[in-house]
Scaffold this motif. Sequence first.
Motif, PDB file in Angstrom:
ATOM      1  N   ALA A  36       8.803   6.488  -4.854  1.00  0.00           N
ATOM      2  CA  ALA A  36       8.632   5.196  -4.763  1.00  0.00           C
ATOM      3  C   ALA A  36       9.057   4.833  -3.527  1.00  0.00           C
ATOM      4  O   ALA A  36      10.409   5.136  -3.063  1.00  0.00           O
ATOM      5  N   GLY A  37       8.492   3.836  -2.736  1.00  0.00           N
ATOM      6  CA  GLY A  37       9.088   3.385  -1.581  1.00  0.00           C
ATOM      7  C   GLY A  37       8.906   3.951  -0.088  1.00  0.00           C
ATOM      8  O   GLY A  37       9.250   3.612   1.014  1.00  0.00           O
ATOM      9  N   VAL A  38       8.249   5.081  -0.170  1.00  0.00           N
ATOM     10  CA  VAL A  38       7.756   6.083   1.034  1.00  0.00           C
ATOM     11  C   VAL A  38       6.266   5.598   1.817  1.00  0.00           C
ATOM     12  O   VAL A  38       5.354   5.352   0.734  1.00  0.00           O
ATOM     13  N   ASP A  39       6.200   5.334   2.720  1.00  0.00           N
ATOM     14  CA  ASP A  39       5.037   5.121   3.319  1.00  0.00           C
ATOM     15  C   ASP A  39       4.311   6.361   3.794  1.00  0.00           C
ATOM     16  O   ASP A  39       4.573   7.041   4.704  1.00  0.00           O
ATOM     17  N   TYR A  40       3.582   6.914   3.128  1.00  0.00           N
ATOM     18  CA  TYR A  40       2.635   8.024   3.039  1.00  0.00           C
ATOM     19  C   TYR A  40       1.927   8.123   4.279  1.00  0.00           C
ATOM     20  O   TYR A  40       1.484   9.054   4.922  1.00  0.00           O
TER      21      TYR A  40
END
Length: 168
Positions: A36-40
């Motif tokens: 969570a919290g990663v900008d893929y």
Amino acid sequence: MARLIFATLGAIFFMCWAKIGTATVYTVGDTSGWDAGVDYSSWTSGKTFAVGDSLAFNYGPGAHTVNEVSANDYQSCSTSNYLSTDSSGSTTITLKTAGTHYFVCGVPGHCVGGMKLAVTVGGTSSSSGSSATPSTPSTTTGYHYSAASKTQIPAAVAGLLIIMGRLL
């Protein structure tokens, strides 16, 4: 005559290994992994994915899942019709076909929170003329690794080894 056969088989063997050695393994999310919290969307920016490349999803076992889904399920964050799933903590998916592939985390709330990845795959190996740089410096020899599979030798190479063994 035997030298010609060995030279030909050796050249074919070398070309097979050279070709399959060009695939790239991309570590999804780099050091952040599948979390969570990663900008893929930003993570895929500037990367060129090709048939034969692999996506390595690293996450805590049981904390997340990797579900390959359709475009519609990606948009709605639905995992009711997933194409494949894994929750082992280390999932590597070889990109076998061109087109867009969609992945989501099936844990409730995670996909809606941004744990989803769309990658567009071209038809040829990424290192043949592409300027893409892998997210990690690792490469693969064309094998598919996952928690559930063992190393597999490509059939063409296995066949060549059998033929060479019979000629000796």
